[in-house]
Design an enzyme around this catalytic site. Structure first.
Site, PDB file in Angstrom:
ATOM      1  N   HIS A   1       0.910  -0.928   0.158  1.00 48.94           N
ATOM      2  CA  HIS A   1       0.069  -0.229  -0.069  1.00 48.94           C
ATOM      3  C   HIS A   1       0.894   1.198   0.106  1.00 48.94           C
ATOM      4  O   HIS A   1       0.706   2.661  -0.117  1.00 48.94           O
ATOM      5  CB  HIS A   1      -1.343   0.498   1.865  1.00 48.94           C
ATOM      6  CG  HIS A   1      -0.449   0.540   2.199  1.00 48.94           C
ATOM      7  ND1 HIS A   1       0.369  -0.573   3.602  1.00 48.94           N
ATOM      8  CD2 HIS A   1      -0.177   0.922   3.297  1.00 48.94           C
ATOM      9  CE1 HIS A   1       1.023   0.280   4.949  1.00 48.94           C
ATOM     10  NE2 HIS A   1       0.626   1.291   4.409  1.00 48.94           N
TER      11      HIS A   1
HETATM   12  C1  UD1 Z   1      -1.525   5.254   5.991  1.00 46.63           C
HETATM   13  C2  UD1 Z   1      -0.615   6.056   6.279  1.00 46.63           C
HETATM   14  C3  UD1 Z   1       0.986   5.246   6.531  1.00 46.63           C
HETATM   15  C4  UD1 Z   1       0.379   4.146   6.818  1.00 46.63           C
HETATM   16  C5  UD1 Z   1      -1.115   3.177   6.049  1.00 46.63           C
HETATM   17  C6  UD1 Z   1      -1.515   1.981   7.464  1.00 46.63           C
HETATM   18  C7  UD1 Z   1       0.150   8.841   6.654  1.00 46.63           C
HETATM   19  C8  UD1 Z   1       0.851   9.323   5.638  1.00 46.63           C
HETATM   20  N1  UD1 Z   1       0.013   7.300   5.325  1.00 46.63           N
HETATM   21  O1  UD1 Z   1      -1.120   5.446   4.740  1.00 46.63           O
HETATM   22  O2  UD1 Z   1       1.653   5.628   6.936  1.00 46.63           O
HETATM   23  O3  UD1 Z   1       1.129   2.920   6.670  1.00 46.63           O
HETATM   24  O4  UD1 Z   1      -1.740   4.338   6.503  1.00 46.63           O
HETATM   25  O5  UD1 Z   1      -2.520   1.961   6.411  1.00 46.63           O
HETATM   26  O6  UD1 Z   1      -0.513   8.762   7.007  1.00 46.63           O
HETATM   27  N2  UD1 Z   1      -9.001   5.505   1.393  1.00 46.63           N
HETATM   28  C9  UD1 Z   1     -10.637   4.478   1.439  1.00 46.63           C
HETATM   29  N3  UD1 Z   1     -11.095   4.020   3.062  1.00 46.63           N
HETATM   30  C10 UD1 Z   1     -10.007   3.727   4.061  1.00 46.63           C
HETATM   31  C11 UD1 Z   1      -8.621   4.515   3.730  1.00 46.63           C
HETATM   32  C12 UD1 Z   1      -8.231   4.935   3.005  1.00 46.63           C
HETATM   33  O7  UD1 Z   1     -10.707   4.380   0.471  1.00 46.63           O
HETATM   34  O8  UD1 Z   1     -10.893   3.569   4.551  1.00 46.63           O
HETATM   35  C13 UD1 Z   1      -8.351   5.098   0.534  1.00 46.63           C
HETATM   36  C14 UD1 Z   1      -8.568   7.482   0.273  1.00 46.63           C
HETATM   37  O9  UD1 Z   1      -8.851   7.455  -0.832  1.00 46.63           O
HETATM   38  C15 UD1 Z   1      -7.342   7.747   0.793  1.00 46.63           C
HETATM   39  C16 UD1 Z   1      -6.219   6.651   0.165  1.00 46.63           C
HETATM   40  O10 UD1 Z   1      -6.946   5.077   0.382  1.00 46.63           O
HETATM   41  O11 UD1 Z   1      -6.905   9.005  -0.193  1.00 46.63           O
HETATM   42  C17 UD1 Z   1      -4.944   6.761   0.870  1.00 46.63           C
HETATM   43  O12 UD1 Z   1      -5.023   7.222   2.423  1.00 46.63           O
HETATM   44  P1  UD1 Z   1      -4.534   7.529   3.551  1.00 46.63           P
HETATM   45  O13 UD1 Z   1      -4.887   7.394   4.559  1.00 46.63           O
HETATM   46  O14 UD1 Z   1      -3.915   8.719   2.633  1.00 46.63           O
HETATM   47  O15 UD1 Z   1      -2.910   6.713   3.071  1.00 46.63           O
HETATM   48  P2  UD1 Z   1      -2.780   5.513   3.580  1.00 46.63           P
HETATM   49  O16 UD1 Z   1      -1.797   4.382   1.843  1.00 46.63           O
HETATM   50  O17 UD1 Z   1      -4.202   4.320   3.940  1.00 46.63           O
HETATM   51  N1  UDP Z   2      -3.536  -6.031   8.169  1.00 49.50           N
HETATM   52  C1  UDP Z   2      -4.857  -6.251   8.690  1.00 49.50           C
HETATM   53  N2  UDP Z   2      -6.289  -6.810   7.039  1.00 49.50           N
HETATM   54  C2  UDP Z   2      -5.373  -6.066   5.993  1.00 49.50           C
HETATM   55  C3  UDP Z   2      -3.714  -6.286   6.325  1.00 49.50           C
HETATM   56  C4  UDP Z   2      -3.500  -5.823   7.167  1.00 49.50           C
HETATM   57  O1  UDP Z   2      -5.420  -5.827   9.692  1.00 49.50           O
HETATM   58  O2  UDP Z   2      -6.195  -6.879   5.092  1.00 49.50           O
HETATM   59  C5  UDP Z   2      -2.998  -5.367   9.623  1.00 49.50           C
HETATM   60  C6  UDP Z   2      -1.612  -6.202   9.753  1.00 49.50           C
HETATM   61  O3  UDP Z   2      -1.812  -7.125   9.839  1.00 49.50           O
HETATM   62  C7  UDP Z   2      -0.663  -5.084  10.423  1.00 49.50           C
HETATM   63  C8  UDP Z   2      -1.271  -4.042   9.840  1.00 49.50           C
HETATM   64  O4  UDP Z   2      -2.354  -4.638   8.807  1.00 49.50           O
HETATM   65  O5  UDP Z   2      -0.915  -5.451  11.938  1.00 49.50           O
HETATM   66  C9  UDP Z   2      -0.170  -3.154   9.384  1.00 49.50           C
HETATM   67  O6  UDP Z   2      -0.975  -2.148   8.678  1.00 49.50           O
HETATM   68  P1  UDP Z   2      -0.930  -1.342   7.468  1.00 49.50           P
HETATM   69  O7  UDP Z   2       0.326  -2.445   6.525  1.00 49.50           O
HETATM   70  O8  UDP Z   2      -1.913  -1.090   6.891  1.00 49.50           O
HETATM   71  O9  UDP Z   2       0.575  -0.137   7.514  1.00 49.50           O
HETATM   72  P2  UDP Z   2       2.521  -0.630   8.209  1.00 49.50           P
HETATM   73  O10 UDP Z   2       2.103  -1.609   9.039  1.00 49.50           O
HETATM   74  O11 UDP Z   2       2.924  -0.357   6.991  1.00 49.50           O
HETATM   75  O12 UDP Z   2       1.840   1.825   8.875  1.00 49.50           O
END
Ligand code: UD1
Ligand code: UDP
Length: 359
Positions: free
Chosen positions: A207
Site C-alpha cells: 500500500h
Molecule cells: C496511511 C499512512 C501510512 C500507513 C497506512 C496504514 C500517512 C501519510 N500514511 O497510508 O503510514 O502505513 O495508513 O494502512 O498517514 N482510503 C479509503 N478508505 C479508507 C482509507 C483510505 O478509501 O478506509 C483511500 C482514500 O482514498 C485515501 C487513500 O486510500 O485517499 C489513501 O489513504 P491515506 O490514509 O491517505 O494513506 P494510506 O495509504 O492509508
Molecule cells: N492488516 C490487517 N488487514 C489487512 C492487511 C493488514 O489487519 O487486510 C494488518 C497487519 O496484519 C498489520 C497491520 O494491519 O497488523 C499493518 O498495517 P498497515 O500495513 O496498514 O500499515 P503499516 O504497518 O505499514 O503502517
C-alpha cells in the site's frame, strides 16, 4: 491522569487496543479518531474485534493532499485538546494523524508521549519519515520499540527523553494472533464473492506510496507472485483497489487472489499460516518475524533492522526476478532473538506516563 489518545489509521488501532486496555484500568482516556481510515474493514472492524472503546470524538477527516489532511486535522484536534486539557497526548507511529496531533499539542504546551519513537528510514521522500522526525522532536516522552529506535533518538540528540519499552505490535500479536482459525476465515473478492483460504499460499500486502504511485512496481510484484508454486492471498488496501483489480484482470493473473481488507485476527492468522510474506508494510514485516516466516520487503529502505538478520527479511526492488531470488533464499532463525520485547510494552508505556506526568 487524563490522557488524550489520537488514532486514525489501521496500525494505530491495533497499538491503541493493547495500551488502552491497560491505561483504562487506572486512568481516564479520551479517544480521538481522526477519520483518516474510515471504511468498515479499515476501521470499525478493528474496534469490534479488538474491543477498543468507541472514540469520544470522530473528526471524519480523510483524503486530500498531505497538507490538506494534516492541516484539517490540526485545526480539529486543537479544538478538542483545548476543551479536554489532558495531562498527556498519546501518539503512535508515523501517520498524518500522528503529525497533526503532535503539532497541535506542542503549540498548546501539552506533553506528548510518542510510541514507536526513533524509527528512521533515512529516506526523506518517505512521507512517514517526515512525520516521525517532526513528532519525535516535539514530544517529551520518546518510547522506542527496539534498540535501533534508541539509536535513532541518540543520533538526533533526543536520547535523554527516550526509553526502550518493546513493541506494542508484539503485545498485540501475542494476545490476538491465535484467536482466529484459518479454516474459519472467509475472504471476499473486490466484487463481493466469498472464498476460502487455500491450503497453501503466500501472503502479500502492498500500500505504500512508493509502490502504488507507479503502475510498474505493482505489476512487477504481481509478475513475481504469479510465477510461484502456490497462490498469493492479497487483501487490497483501498488506495490500490482499482489498479490491482485492473492489472490482475488485464494480465490474466490466475495465481493472485485479490480480496477485501481483512480484520486483524484474520491478518495475523494469515501470516502464521502463510508459506512466506511479501509486503511493504511496517507492521507486516514485524508480524512475519514474530511468526518466523520468511519476508521480502519491497522498499528501498530498512524500517526494522532487527528483522533483517539471517535473511529473515530482505529488501527487494520491485523487479520480479529480484523478488523471487530473495524469496528463495532460506532464512536462518536464531531462537533466542527477541528484539521486540517481552509482550509487556503496553504496561511500560503507561508506567512511564505515570512516572513523568509531573516532571
Ligand atoms: C496511511 C499512512 C501510512 C500507513 C497506512 C496504514 C500517512 C501519510 N500514511 O497510508 O503510514 O502505513 O495508513 O494502512 O498517514 N482510503 C479509503 N478508505 C479508507 C482509507 C483510505 O478509501 O478506509 C483511500 C482514500 O482514498 C485515501 C487513500 O486510500 O485517499 C489513501 O489513504 P491515506 O490514509 O491517505 O494513506 P494510506 O495509504 O492509508
Ligand atoms: N492488516 C490487517 N488487514 C489487512 C492487511 C493488514 O489487519 O487486510 C494488518 C497487519 O496484519 C498489520 C497491520 O494491519 O497488523 C499493518 O498495517 P498497515 O500495513 O496498514 O500499515 P503499516 O504497518 O505499514 O503502517
Amino acid at each position: 491522569m487524563k490522557v488524550v489518545t489520537v488514532v486514525g489509521a489501521r496500525p494505530q488501532f491495533i497499538k491503541a487496543a493493547v495500551v488502552s486496555h491497560v491505561l483504562r484500568d487506572r486512568h481516564t482516556e479520551v479517544l480521538i479518531h481522526t477519520g483518516q481510515h474510515y471504511d468498515y474493514n479499515m476501521s470499525e472492524q478493528f474496534f469490534k474485534e479488538l474491543d477498543i472503546p468507541d472514540p469520544d470524538y470522530n473528526l471524519g477527516i480523510s483524503g486530500g493532499t498531505h497538507a490538506q489532511m494534516t492541516g484539517r486535522m490540526m485545526i480539529a484536534i486543537e479544538e478538542v485538546l483545548m476543551k479536554e486539557k489532558p495531562d498527556w497526548l498519546l501518539l503512535y507511529g508515523d501517520t498524518n494523524s500522528t503529525l497533526a496531533a503532535a503539532i497541535a499539542a506542542a503549540k498548546l504546551h501539552i506533553r506528548i508521549c510518542h510510541v514507536e519513537a526513533g524509527t528512521r528510514t533515512h529516506s526523506m521522500t518517505n512521507p512517514e519519515e517526515l512525520n516521525r522526525i517532526c513528532t519525535d522532536h516535539v514530544s517529551s516522552l520518546l518510547l522506542a520499540c527496539t534498540k535501533s529506535g534508541m539509536e535513532g533518538l541518540e543520533a538526533e540528540g533526543l536520547s535523554d527523553r527516550g526509553h526502550m519499552v518493546g513493541d506494542p505490535m508484539y503485545d498485540a500479536f501475542l494476545q490476538y494472533s491465535v484467536k482466529r482459525e484459518i479454516k474459519d476465515i472467509v475472504l471476499k473478492t473486490p466484487d463481493g464473492d466469498e472464498f476460502d483460504v487455500p491450503d497453501g499460499y503466500y501472503y502479500l500486502t502492498c500500500h505504500r506510496e512508493e509502490n502504488t504511485n507507479k503502475e510498474d512496481a505493482l505489476l512487477e510484484i504481481f509478475r513475481a507472485m504469479e510465477s510461484l508454486d502456490l497462490p498469493t492471498v492479497y487483501p487490497v488496501h483501498p488506495r490500490n483497489k482499482e489498479r490491482a483489480s485492473r492489472l490482475v484482470r488485464d494480465n490474466g493473473f490466475k495465481n493472485i487472489l485479490l480480496c477485501e481488507p481483512v480484520g486483524y485476527l484474520e491478518s495475523t492468522a494469515l501470516v502464521r499460516n502463510a508459506k512466506s510474506v511479501v509486503t511493504d508494510s511496517g507492521g507486516l514485516q514485524r508480524e512475519a518475524f514474530f511468526a518466523k516466516k520468511k519476508c521480502v520487503t519491497v522498499l528501498d529502505f530498512v524500517v526494522w533492522p532487527e528483522t533483517m538478520t539471517g535473511h529473515r527479511n530482505e529488501l527487494s526492488v520491485p523487479v520480479a526476478d529480484e523478488i523471487i531470488k530473495r524469496l528463495n533464499t532460506p532464512q536462518v532463525i536464531d531462537g533466542d532473538d527477541e528484539p521486540f520485547g517481552d509482550g509487556n510494552a503496553a504496561e511500560r508505556i503507561v508506567e512511564l506516563m505515570e512516572r513523568y506526568q509531573n516532571i
